[in-house]
Design an enzyme around this catalytic site. Structure first.
Site, PDB file in Angstrom:
ATOM      1  N   ASP A  56       0.844  -1.191   0.000  1.00  0.00           N
ATOM      2  CA  ASP A  56       0.000   0.000   0.000  1.00  0.00           C
ATOM      3  C   ASP A  56       0.879   1.241   0.000  1.00  0.00           C
ATOM      4  O   ASP A  56       1.658   1.476   0.925  1.00  0.00           O
ATOM      5  CB  ASP A  56      -0.901   0.004   1.244  1.00  0.00           C
ATOM      6  CG  ASP A  56      -1.807   1.227   1.283  1.00  0.00           C
ATOM      7  OD1 ASP A  56      -2.957   1.125   0.832  1.00  0.00           O
ATOM      8  OD2 ASP A  56      -1.352   2.285   1.773  1.00  0.00           O
TER       9      ASP A  56
ATOM     10  N   TYR B 226       2.861   9.960  -0.543  1.00  0.00           N
ATOM     11  CA  TYR B 226       3.970   9.437   0.266  1.00  0.00           C
ATOM     12  C   TYR B 226       5.313   9.718  -0.416  1.00  0.00           C
ATOM     13  O   TYR B 226       6.352   9.571   0.198  1.00  0.00           O
ATOM     14  CB  TYR B 226       3.833   7.934   0.485  1.00  0.00           C
ATOM     15  CG  TYR B 226       2.577   7.492   1.184  1.00  0.00           C
ATOM     16  CD1 TYR B 226       1.721   8.402   1.820  1.00  0.00           C
ATOM     17  CD2 TYR B 226       2.219   6.152   1.207  1.00  0.00           C
ATOM     18  CE1 TYR B 226       0.564   7.979   2.454  1.00  0.00           C
ATOM     19  CE2 TYR B 226       1.066   5.724   1.834  1.00  0.00           C
ATOM     20  CZ  TYR B 226       0.241   6.634   2.447  1.00  0.00           C
ATOM     21  OH  TYR B 226      -0.915   6.195   3.070  1.00  0.00           O
TER      22      TYR B 226
ATOM     23  N   HIS C  98      -7.682   9.720  -1.789  1.00  0.00           N
ATOM     24  CA  HIS C  98      -7.012   9.693  -0.490  1.00  0.00           C
ATOM     25  C   HIS C  98      -7.845  10.331   0.631  1.00  0.00           C
ATOM     26  O   HIS C  98      -7.866   9.842   1.757  1.00  0.00           O
ATOM     27  CB  HIS C  98      -5.651  10.383  -0.609  1.00  0.00           C
ATOM     28  CG  HIS C  98      -4.652   9.905   0.394  1.00  0.00           C
ATOM     29  ND1 HIS C  98      -3.301   9.904   0.153  1.00  0.00           N
ATOM     30  CD2 HIS C  98      -4.791   9.403   1.645  1.00  0.00           C
ATOM     31  CE1 HIS C  98      -2.657   9.437   1.213  1.00  0.00           C
ATOM     32  NE2 HIS C  98      -3.541   9.129   2.134  1.00  0.00           N
TER      33      HIS C  98
ATOM     34  N   LYS D 287      -2.904   5.899  -4.062  1.00  0.00           N
ATOM     35  CA  LYS D 287      -3.972   6.850  -3.750  1.00  0.00           C
ATOM     36  C   LYS D 287      -3.714   8.178  -4.452  1.00  0.00           C
ATOM     37  O   LYS D 287      -2.563   8.584  -4.647  1.00  0.00           O
ATOM     38  CB  LYS D 287      -4.062   7.076  -2.238  1.00  0.00           C
ATOM     39  CG  LYS D 287      -4.104   5.806  -1.418  1.00  0.00           C
ATOM     40  CD  LYS D 287      -4.105   6.091   0.072  1.00  0.00           C
ATOM     41  CE  LYS D 287      -3.785   4.840   0.849  1.00  0.00           C
ATOM     42  NZ  LYS D 287      -2.353   4.465   0.801  1.00  0.00           N
TER      43      LYS D 287
END
Length: 298
Positions: free
Chosen positions: A54, A59, A116, A83
């Site tokens: 994931d 990120y 997200h 996401k």
């Protein structure tokens, strides 16, 4: 690259998201793992047996996840989730953002793509969801879902598009179990995936968890993860330590009693949220924004 399908490791079951897509119930999360160490961490997780990774555009380590998949020969053999950033919401922007994500990961399609946050301040999540539905029909994503969506956001998606997200990734842990949102998801057939599944450090010290760990000769973290999976949720714990990675995956060799399950669930406190409130979260998730909030480690 042809997708060869994904399977969980022998001891990790999968949960169906659609008629043709199932997701391993325990995955490996990479939030707040620095780009410089992500590839190594993901390679180690894959070696240990994780078959579900994931990540997210916000990120800023998608490329390193892709590098790990390529280096281990696991491209197309692992369930991969990413996401959409808040600053990429909108019908057209979502399509461009997915192309960037696929390029970063070295994939020609994605197993699961999530919005997200609802990011209600800009009010584009319905148009974004419409884009994901079309992209799914085209085959570029196998399943679409959301993250951090509350009942009012989910209901609006259903009302305005007629389509229900396959999954809702939420902050869920013993001291903050989002009971009303979990209830809504269950009633509408939405699978729940728990992020920050271990919660605060204080969760691990709670008496019911300590007692269960002693009774089953496992760690408190394993007890909490077992509580999740026994409740039917997917979990994506994060660690950069090999032994903890192994322990987090090893939660199917014991079973909590009904009393233990109820005692852990009773720890819920609506004030114990770790992350932001989806109803008011207004961060763009751009690189500068994430860096300023400490979500991208040095």
């Amino acid at each position: 690259m042809e997708h060869t399908g994904t399977t969980a490791t022998p001891d990790v079951p999968s949960i169906p998201l659609t008629d043709s897509v199932s997701i391993p119930q325990v995955g490996f999360g990479v939030f707040q793992i620095s780009a410089s160490t992500t590839q190594q961490a993901v390679e180690q997780a894959l070696e240990i047996g994780y078959r579900h990774i994931d990540t997210a555009a916000a990120y800023y380590n998608e490329r390193e996840v892709g590098d790990a998949l390529k280096a281990t020969g696991m491209t197309g053999k692992v369930f991969v989730t990413s996401k959409l950033r808040n600053c990429d919401q909108g019908y057209d922007a979502a399509r461009v953002a997915l192309d960037t994500t696929l390029n970063n990961l070295g994939l020609d399609h994605l197993d699961l793509y999530l919005i997200h946050w609802p990011f209600p301040a800009v009010d584009q999540y319905v148009e974004t969801w419409k884009a994901l539905l079309e992209i799914q029909q085209e085959g570029t994503i196998r399943a679409g879902g959301v993250s951090n969506f509350l009942p009012e956001h989910l209901q609006r998606l259903i009302d305005e598009t007629g389509k229900t997200p396959a999954i809702n990734q939420l902050e869920v842990h013993p001291s903050f179990s989002q009971t009303e949102t979990l209830k809504f998801c269950k009633e509408h057939g939405i699978v729940v995936e728990a992020y920050s599944p271990l919660g605060h450090g204080s969760d691990m010290k709670a008496e019911p968890i300590q007692q269960a760990a002693e009774a089953h000769d496992v760690t408190p973290a394993q007890v909490v993860l077992r509580w999740h999976v026994q409740s039917g949720r997917i979990v994506i714990p994060k660690s950069t330590h090999a032994e903890r990675m192994r322990q987090n995956l090893d939660v199917f060799s014991f079973e909590l009693t009904d009393e233990e399950m109820q005692s852990i669930s009773a720890l819920h406190d609506p004030a114990n949220r770790v992350g932001a409130d989806p109803a008011t979260f207004v961060q763009s998730q751009s690189w500068a924004n994430q860096k300023s909030r400490g979500n991208i480690p040095d």
